[in-house]
Design an enzyme around this catalytic site. Sequence first.
Site, PDB file in Angstrom:
ATOM      1  N   TYR A  10       0.896   5.321   0.398  1.00  0.00           N
ATOM      2  CA  TYR A  10       0.145   6.498   0.795  1.00  0.00           C
ATOM      3  C   TYR A  10       0.505   7.654  -0.133  1.00  0.00           C
ATOM      4  CZ  TYR A  10      -1.252   4.268   5.122  1.00  0.00           C
ATOM      5  OH  TYR A  10      -1.827   3.428   6.043  1.00  0.00           O
ATOM      6  N   HIS A  41      -5.546  10.124   2.003  1.00  0.00           N
ATOM      7  CA  HIS A  41      -5.555   8.712   1.618  1.00  0.00           C
ATOM      8  C   HIS A  41      -5.670   7.821   2.876  1.00  0.00           C
ATOM      9  CE1 HIS A  41      -4.520   5.103  -0.709  1.00  0.00           C
ATOM     10  NE2 HIS A  41      -3.765   4.785   0.306  1.00  0.00           N
ATOM     11  N   ASP A  90       0.865  -1.175   0.000  1.00  0.00           N
ATOM     12  CA  ASP A  90       0.000   0.000   0.000  1.00  0.00           C
ATOM     13  C   ASP A  90       0.899   1.221   0.000  1.00  0.00           C
ATOM     14  OD1 ASP A  90      -2.190   1.655   0.144  1.00  0.00           O
ATOM     15  OD2 ASP A  90      -2.549   1.343   2.271  1.00  0.00           O
TER      16      ASP A  90
END
Length: 137
Positions: free
Chosen positions: A131, A136, A129
């Site tokens: 950011y 977000h 993941d």
Amino acid sequence: MKSFIEVPSDSHFPIQNLPFGIFSTEDVPTPRVGVAIGSQILDLPVIAPLFEEKVPELKNPLSVFSQSTLNTFMSLGRPVWQATRKFLQEILADHNPLLRDNIELRRQAFVPQKIAKMHLPASIGDYTDFYASKEHA
């Protein structure tokens, strides 16, 4: 620092910013590692022999630069990245004759970006993941 490769003043890829990527061409369809400079891509497998004595930290440069992702190169760590980038800047500098004056090697080593197909630069093996902003999260 200035390159012997013509780089427009509005280019994102001067000699001070040499981004690594994975590309292929119609003539050589195998994805491989390259570095953008101006509107060109420097085909690193083509110049791999130049690294052997000048960047000893980079073991087997032809194997590393012939990969279809940057994963192998990224796994080598910061000292190898820094030595590789420094060497690339040295051979692309306008005062260095190593690549500048070797017309045949230059013909083989540089590919216009407009004829290159770009590929994903890394293989992500698990969940990742990124950011992008505080919104977000």
